[in-house]
Motif scaffolding. Structure first.
Motif, PDB file in Angstrom:
ATOM      1  N   ASN A 305       0.824  -1.216   0.000  1.00  0.00           N
ATOM      2  CA  ASN A 305       0.000   0.000   0.000  1.00  0.00           C
ATOM      3  C   ASN A 305       0.853   1.259   0.000  1.00  0.00           C
ATOM      4  O   ASN A 305       0.420   2.325   0.416  1.00  0.00           O
ATOM      5  CB  ASN A 305      -0.952   0.003   1.196  1.00  0.00           C
ATOM      6  N   HIS A 306       2.101   1.130  -0.449  1.00  0.00           N
ATOM      7  CA  HIS A 306       2.992   2.268  -0.580  1.00  0.00           C
ATOM      8  C   HIS A 306       3.896   2.026  -1.776  1.00  0.00           C
ATOM      9  O   HIS A 306       3.983   0.918  -2.303  1.00  0.00           O
ATOM     10  CB  HIS A 306       3.813   2.461   0.700  1.00  0.00           C
ATOM     11  N   ALA A 310       0.727   3.091  -5.591  1.00  0.00           N
ATOM     12  CA  ALA A 310      -0.097   2.983  -4.395  1.00  0.00           C
ATOM     13  C   ALA A 310      -1.147   4.086  -4.325  1.00  0.00           C
ATOM     14  O   ALA A 310      -2.190   3.919  -3.692  1.00  0.00           O
ATOM     15  CB  ALA A 310       0.784   3.013  -3.148  1.00  0.00           C
ATOM     16  N   GLU A 311      -0.856   5.218  -4.977  1.00  0.00           N
ATOM     17  CA  GLU A 311      -1.794   6.346  -4.908  1.00  0.00           C
ATOM     18  C   GLU A 311      -2.925   6.235  -5.924  1.00  0.00           C
ATOM     19  O   GLU A 311      -3.846   7.041  -5.947  1.00  0.00           O
ATOM     20  CB  GLU A 311      -1.031   7.663  -5.129  1.00  0.00           C
ATOM     21  N   VAL A 346       6.423  -1.133  -9.982  1.00  0.00           N
ATOM     22  CA  VAL A 346       5.853  -1.816  -8.809  1.00  0.00           C
ATOM     23  C   VAL A 346       6.645  -3.070  -8.489  1.00  0.00           C
ATOM     24  O   VAL A 346       6.963  -3.355  -7.328  1.00  0.00           O
ATOM     25  CB  VAL A 346       4.369  -2.151  -9.046  1.00  0.00           C
TER      26      VAL A 346
END
Length: 809
Positions: A305-306, A310-311, A346
């Motif tokens: 989640n980072h 993630a955004e 990612v």
């Protein structure tokens, strides 16, 4: 790593530079001014994953990141740096290393004892050497090594290119004691910091001749006396390799080899993830990534989640998928490329995070502090009232909290120039200057003549109808003849503004009164503030920037050709206002400072027709004699200095509240110290000084009063603020000669109070120390005050043969 500091090799330089004093300060009861006590100060403990030697495996290799390969292995040369200190610490004798509390502690590997045995008529120190102590070539460490180092460093032979001689010049003679293991040192005058001498101790083969001293120890050390020996240095690989010393008489080194590897700050994260290094100083961003990596260990393969992607919201992801699979082939191709790029990012980030799980973040406070330096050589800061006003505008607690709070470290402002919290003798002396107080800061500035209307006032020695103005008037009239009647009328208005620098004086001058009509004087009064600000400052035209990619300016006379004039020198302050209007805020809510080139203010860019912010006088910026109170604030621009720049932005906002403007200039890290701090090309700057166990010796050149040179320049030693007093120098001299440690500390507290009152250096906070360490390594990390015990560093549990850093993590 995230702060720029003064090179450590310069801490005991010979007097070769200098500084400026601003006169005697009257400070009542300085010795009693304090906001804290010695008994209340506690330091932050070191964080090194301590382990008993029997639990540490023998063998293997550890890789330790340094900023660059050392320029020299001679710690007494001017270009010695932090890498020199780190590496020679594992190779050469240090007789009194600092312990966890920042005190010098006798090293039993080299000394059985060392103490003052006589005080009258001369101070005599007797060293009794460890009878097992030998150089790596088998020769005993003895008096000849002490004598050679004394002769090289005492300053009497200029053939030795040395940067440090403090203390050595006080030695009268060195003799052999009762046997070869005793060294008797006699001083010509008392020297309290005698424990600082002969560390590191070099063999006589290095210090015995100028050639050997100057060149022989720059790239190699053939003879050493530590737990390791120098095996090799490779410039192509950027490594210095140490091997276990077979002649070492102390505890056997746990590691077979210790490799120091040059890794730039920006490359540290990559070096950790690809297994290049096991130990590295890191910045807060990398520390956060390691913390997240260890937290995500139990995520069972779930997406992080980072990091990259993630955004992206579910709606954005759906829209991207639709575009990538849509009927518009061009749009689909662009979307597919973007999705593939993001997918690779990612995957790469996830791989790096997996590797970072093998590291722990060791944190403490580094034995160094960050200060705000105020250059008192010239300009507004030559006035001690202005310096004190700047200092009292600072909320040091807020600055300490901003840097240390997010790291979980105690966020307390530093209260001393000469000791850090936890060291004997530390006492908060900031009361000699006073606490943060906006009203009192403004009162100091007013007393110094800086007022809100001062920017619109002419210099006091300027007279109406001066020859310069008359000449200017004639030139203006000649120019007006070439223009249209309307333009000439505008020029006439501008000329009347120039000639009315002092309304009352102009009224008394009958010649000028006859030349100016009543209507012109009335118009001049209305426009005097803007005119005065622009007259001497030059003009900056909002919208007439000719920036790359900007539309061509409209022609004069068109409806959109609205150019607003503003003073060029206040463009930086106006830029801040414009950024606020646009909602562009920096870290912590502070306005991000724009990059600027030295020698000029950056333009405050805005669309054509944008109303310029109010002039300096209207906005509240102070001025005097037609000039605004604006200070040059120089900051480093490198990637490892983000925290320092954030502090600088916050300081700029604090100063703005009392009417002091700042022009922030960001310069490359490599030129920051040499071309700006040391040369005095700044008004305000942030840099750091290392801690010391010997403030009387190491502190004096930093705060010494300037001495005029024969060519009229000033010699500043290491006092780059150019602020000092005779009284401060006298207190340092007394402390250096005081053999009673308690009395010497009291003298240092008095000196610190005087330094606070002079307001040339404002300590802000002790620097954070963040070190990424392979979690299997023991006895290494954030050492705080203490010197590393290199022989105890190693891997817990047994490792396979070869270097753990060579494996892919």
């Amino acid at each position: 790593m995230s702060h720029v500091g003064v090179p450590r090799g310069t801490v005991r330089k010979r007097r070769s530079l200098a500084l400026l004093t601003t006169g005697v300060l009257t400070i009542p009861v300085l010795a009693g001014c304090s906001s804290g006590g010695e008994e209340t100060a506690r330091g932050v403990p070191q964080d090194i994953a301590p382990a008993a030697r029997e639990t540490v495996a023998d063998g293997s290799t550890a890789n330790w990141a340094v900023d660059a390969l050392p320029a020299t292995f001679n710690a007494f040369q001017a270009d010695a740096d932090s890498a020199t200190t780190r590496i020679t610490g594992a190779l050469l004798p240090t007789l009194f290393p600092m312990d966890r509390t920042g005190q010098p502690k006798l090293n039993p590997d080299y000394l059985e004892s060392a103490k003052v045995i006589e005080r009258e008529p001369r101070q005599v120190v007797l060293y009794k050497l460890n009878q097992q102590a030998v150089w790596s070539d088998g020769r005993e460490i003895g008096a000849p090594d002490f004598v050679a180092q004394w002769r090289a460093l005492r300053g009497k032979d200029s053939a030795f290119w040395t940067a440090r001689n403090s203390g050595y010049e006080r030695i009268e003679k060195i003799e052999r004691g009762a046997d070869d293991l005793q060294v008797r040192v006699t001083f010509s005058k008392p020297y309290a910091d005698w424990r600082s001498l002969f560390s590191p101790l070099y063999p006589k083969e290095v210090t015995g001749s100028p050639d050997a001293f100057n060149d022989g120890a720059r790239t190699t050390l053939k003879t050493t006396a530590g737990p390791f020996v120098l095996k090799s240095m490779s410039k192509s690989k950027g490594t210095v390799t140490l091997a276990r010393n077979p002649r070492w008489w102390g505890d056997k080194a746990k590691l077979d080899t210790l490799v120091f590897r040059a890794v730039a700050a920006k490359d540290r994260t990559q070096a950790l993830t690809d297994g290049t290094v096991d130990i590295a100083d890191i910045d807060p961003a990398t520390a956060d990534r390691i913390t997240l990596a260890r937290r995500d260990r139990g995520s069972n393969g779930q997406p992080l989640n980072h990091g990259p992607g993630a955004e992206i919201t579910p709606a954005q992801a759906l829209r991207s998928w639709a575009q990538a699979h849509g009927s518009d082939e061009d749009a689909a191709e662009i979307a597919q490329a973007a999705r593939e790029k993001n997918r690779k990012a990612v995957v790469a980030y996830a791989t790096e995070q997996k590797a970072l799980r093998d590291f722990a973040v060791r944190k403490s406070l580094e034995p160094a502090y960050t200060q705000l330096a105020l250059n008192g050589e010239s300009g507004p800061l030559a006035d001690d009232r202005v310096r004190r006003a700047v200092a009292r505008a600072l909320d040091r607690q807020e600055l300490a909290q901003a840097v240390l709070g997010p790291l979980g470290l105690p966020a307390k402002p530093l209260g001393s120039h000469l000791a850090l919290a936890g060291q004997p003798g530390y006492k908060d002396g900031s009361g000699a200057l006073g606490e943060q107080n906006t009203k009192e800061a403004q009162a100091l500035l007013a007393d110094a003549g800086w007022t809100r209307g001062g920017a619109a006032e002419p210099p006091k020695d300027t007279k109406a109808g001066s020859e310069a103005e008359k000449k200017g008037g004639k030139d203006d009239e000649a120019e007006a003849e070439k223009k249209t009647a309307g333009e000439a009328e505008e020029d006439k208005d501008a000329t009347s503004e120039k000639t009315e620098k002092d309304g009352k004086k102009a009224e008394e001058d009958s010649t000028e009164d006859s030349a100016d009509s009543a209507a012109e004087r009335k118009k001049a009064d209305r426009d005097s503030e803007d005119s005065a600000a622009s007259r001497d400052e030059g003009l900056y035209i909002v919208g007439d920037d000719n920036k790359p990619g900007a539309p061509a300016p409209a022609t004069v006379g068109s409806a959109s050709a609205v150019h607003v004039l503003a003073p060029a020198r206040t463009a930086a302050a106006q830029g801040t206002v414009l950024l606020r209007q646009a909602g562009v805020l920096g870290e912590g809510g502070a306005v991000a400072a724009t990059d600027k080139q030295p020698g000029g203010a950056a333009g405050a860019y805005a669309p054509v027709g944008t109303a310029a912010p109010a002039p300096a006088a209207a906005k509240g910026q102070l001025g005097k004699d037609g000039k605004t109170l604006t200070l040059r604030f120089v900051l480093p621009s490198g990637p490892g200095s983000q925290s320092l720049r954030s502090v600088g932005d916050k300081i700029a906002v604090m100063l703005e509240k009392i009417g002091v403007g700042t022009e922030i200039t960001k310069v490359p890290d490599e030129s920051y110290f040499k071309d700006h701090i040391a040369s005095g090309a700044y008004d305000l700057a942030l840099y750091s000084w290392p801690a010391t166990a010997y403030p009387a010796t190491d502190g004096r050149p930093i705060y010494a009063k300037p001495e005029p040179a024969t060519d009229g320049s000033l010699l500043v030693e290491q006092n780059y603020t150019r602020v000092g007093t005779d009284h401060i120098d006298q207190l340092f001299d007394k402390a250096a000669a005081e053999l009673d440690e308690k009395a010497a500390r009291e003298l240092m507290k008095q000196a610190d109070a005087r330094i606070w009152a002079a307001a040339g250096s404002i300590p802000l906070f002790q620097r954070p120390q963040l070190v990424a360490v392979d979690k299997k390594l023991a006895n290494v990390g954030a050492f705080g005050f203490a010197a590393p015990q290199y022989q105890d560093i190693g891997f817990k549990n047994r490792q396979a043969a070869g270097s753990p850093a060579d494996r892919k993590k």
